[in-house]
Design a protein around this motif. Structure first.
Motif, PDB file in Angstrom:
ATOM      1  N   LYS A 138     -93.249 -12.367 -33.153  1.00 38.24           N
ATOM      2  CA  LYS A 138     -91.933 -12.607 -32.552  1.00 38.24           C
ATOM      3  C   LYS A 138     -91.423 -13.999 -32.909  1.00 38.24           C
ATOM      4  CE  LYS A 138     -89.339 -12.145 -28.269  1.00 38.24           C
ATOM      5  NZ  LYS A 138     -89.360 -11.630 -26.889  1.00 38.24           N
ATOM      6  N   GLU A 139     -92.326 -14.982 -32.922  1.00 29.71           N
ATOM      7  CA  GLU A 139     -91.929 -16.341 -33.289  1.00 29.71           C
ATOM      8  C   GLU A 139     -91.432 -16.381 -34.732  1.00 29.71           C
ATOM      9  OE1 GLU A 139     -95.065 -19.087 -32.550  1.00 29.71           O
ATOM     10  OE2 GLU A 139     -95.134 -18.692 -30.393  1.00 29.71           O
ATOM     11  N   ALA A 171     -90.064 -13.860 -36.356  1.00 32.81           N
ATOM     12  CA  ALA A 171     -88.769 -13.183 -36.377  1.00 32.81           C
ATOM     13  C   ALA A 171     -87.666 -14.105 -35.861  1.00 32.81           C
ATOM     14  CB  ALA A 171     -88.844 -11.906 -35.544  1.00 32.81           C
ATOM     15  N   LEU A 172     -87.984 -14.902 -34.837  1.00 30.73           N
ATOM     16  CA  LEU A 172     -87.006 -15.849 -34.300  1.00 30.73           C
ATOM     17  C   LEU A 172     -86.655 -16.920 -35.334  1.00 30.73           C
ATOM     18  CD1 LEU A 172     -88.335 -16.298 -30.638  1.00 30.73           C
ATOM     19  CD2 LEU A 172     -86.131 -15.308 -31.308  1.00 30.73           C
ATOM     20  N   LYS A 216     -84.305 -15.365 -37.772  1.00 32.36           N
ATOM     21  CA  LYS A 216     -82.975 -15.232 -37.176  1.00 32.36           C
ATOM     22  C   LYS A 216     -82.256 -16.574 -37.134  1.00 32.36           C
ATOM     23  CE  LYS A 216     -80.606 -13.282 -33.149  1.00 32.36           C
ATOM     24  NZ  LYS A 216     -80.775 -12.598 -31.839  1.00 32.36           N
ATOM     25  N   CYS A 220     -87.176  -9.161 -33.098  1.00 32.79           N
ATOM     26  CA  CYS A 220     -87.390 -10.037 -31.938  1.00 32.79           C
ATOM     27  C   CYS A 220     -87.636  -9.223 -30.670  1.00 32.79           C
ATOM     28  CB  CYS A 220     -86.184 -10.962 -31.736  1.00 32.79           C
ATOM     29  SG  CYS A 220     -86.028 -12.260 -32.978  1.00 32.79           S
ATOM     30  N   GLU A 221     -86.952  -8.083 -30.568  1.00 31.66           N
ATOM     31  CA  GLU A 221     -87.094  -7.239 -29.381  1.00 31.66           C
ATOM     32  C   GLU A 221     -88.359  -6.375 -29.427  1.00 31.66           C
ATOM     33  OE1 GLU A 221     -83.550  -4.951 -29.167  1.00 31.66           O
ATOM     34  OE2 GLU A 221     -82.247  -6.674 -28.744  1.00 31.66           O
ATOM     35  N   ALA A 233     -83.510  -8.851 -37.958  1.00 30.93           N
ATOM     36  CA  ALA A 233     -84.273  -9.907 -37.288  1.00 30.93           C
ATOM     37  C   ALA A 233     -84.140  -9.780 -35.767  1.00 30.93           C
ATOM     38  CB  ALA A 233     -83.782 -11.282 -37.745  1.00 30.93           C
ATOM     39  N   GLY A 234     -82.935  -9.423 -35.308  1.00 27.52           N
ATOM     40  CA  GLY A 234     -82.731  -9.206 -33.882  1.00 27.52           C
ATOM     41  C   GLY A 234     -83.572  -8.058 -33.353  1.00 27.52           C
ATOM     42  N   THR A 252     -91.342  -7.071 -31.193  1.00 30.23           N
ATOM     43  CA  THR A 252     -92.612  -7.734 -31.469  1.00 30.23           C
ATOM     44  C   THR A 252     -92.952  -8.744 -30.382  1.00 30.23           C
ATOM     45  OG1 THR A 252     -91.460  -9.360 -32.846  1.00 30.23           O
ATOM     46  CG2 THR A 252     -92.418  -7.453 -33.962  1.00 30.23           C
ATOM     47  N   GLU A 253     -94.197  -9.201 -30.384  1.00 33.96           N
ATOM     48  CA  GLU A 253     -94.679 -10.200 -29.437  1.00 33.96           C
ATOM     49  C   GLU A 253     -95.516 -11.234 -30.178  1.00 33.96           C
ATOM     50  OE1 GLU A 253     -93.858 -10.422 -26.353  1.00 33.96           O
ATOM     51  OE2 GLU A 253     -92.780  -8.509 -26.166  1.00 33.96           O
TER      52      GLU A 253
END
Length: 265
Positions: A34-35, A37-38, A41, A26-27, A22-23, A29-30
């Motif tokens: 990314k949201e 993935a956050l 996490k 986060c790095e 997941a970390g 994707t956009e």
């Protein structure tokens, strides 16, 4: 407890993998990805926090004992506790004599303070005051308390709130694992049982007093450590062969996916 600890350990291994990937997402994707993935996490972090509580309850968590000044721990935690309480609740600290040191795990004592603070916050939905006090307590062998506590000197930590309080039936069960008065989905019921477990594993005592409408007070007694061990005493602990009395133990992770993630960091 052993089964719960084993399951928590295995589950925590899988969470380590989830958190790692997941970390990375986060790095890499956009936007909406990314949201998402956050969110993954954050959910894994919450699950990891519950498993860590299970590991403490089953006594399988790694503890690092050191000599600590409880006043210093309270001061370190003050900003976090104040932030957790929100704007409608205030924090008061009354720190007594700093003379007494205790032998505890620093992070676990912080967990104790934070869990008691969060418990107090939930008991004061309309606002109120959380009061944290420290002092030195002496249990005399001839006193009435001697049948409850081992005689000696203790650091006393009192955490009290001005919340709704508890009745006797609730008060009798607050340290039971998974017992909670909150609605489903609003608490695991592990917070106070973890606090109890940490205090007992540190050689201390914990009790609570409360009445409906008059808030609650938690009192913790942690045995004082009178002095540091001298270097000569530590050297004297070696055996006649010159070897250390206890061997070094290496912990090896047997889960391939966990090892791969650890090596990738």
């Amino acid at each position: 407890a052993n089964m719960a600890g084993g399951l928590a350990h295995d589950f925590n291994n899988q969470l380590t993998v989830i958190l790692g990937y997941a970390g990375e997402l986060c790095e890499q994707t956009e936007g909406e990805s990314k949201e998402a993935a956050l969110e993954i996490k954050q959910a894994a972090c919450m699950a990891a926090s519950i498993t860590s509580q299970l590991l403490v309850l089953s006594r399988r968590s790694e503890r690092r004992f050191e000599l600590l000044n409880v006043n210093e721990i309270v001061c370190e935690m003050q900003p976090m506790i104040s932030h957790s309480l929100g704007k409608t609740r205030t924090l008061e600290t009354v720190l007594g004599s700093p003379a007494g040191s205790v032998r505890c795990d620093r992070n676990q004592i912080k967990q104790v303070l934070l869990n008691l603070a969060l418990n107090a916050r939930d008991a004061m939905p309309a606002g109120g005051t959380l009061r944290v006090e420290t002092s030195i307590a002496e249990i005399d062998p001839t006193s009435r308390d001697a049948h409850l506590y081992h005689p000696g000197q203790y650091v006393r930590l009192r955490v009290s709130d001005t919340g709704s309080g508890m009745d006797r039936a609730t008060l009798a069960r607050i340290f039971e694992p998974f017992f909670t008065t909150k609605k489903a989905g609003f608490g695991s019921g592990l917070g106070l049982s973890m606090v109890h477990s940490i205090v007992v594993q540190s050689g201390g005592y914990i009790g609570a007093e409360s009445e409906i409408g008059r808030g609650a007070t938690f009192e913790i007694l942690l045995p004082c450590v009178s002095a540091f061990r001298r270097i000569s005493e530590i050297a004297g602990a070696r055996s006649s062969t010159g070897e250390d009395p206890a061997p070094t133990v290496l912990l090896v992770e047997d889960d391939d996916s966990v090892r791969r993630m650890m090596h990738s960091f």
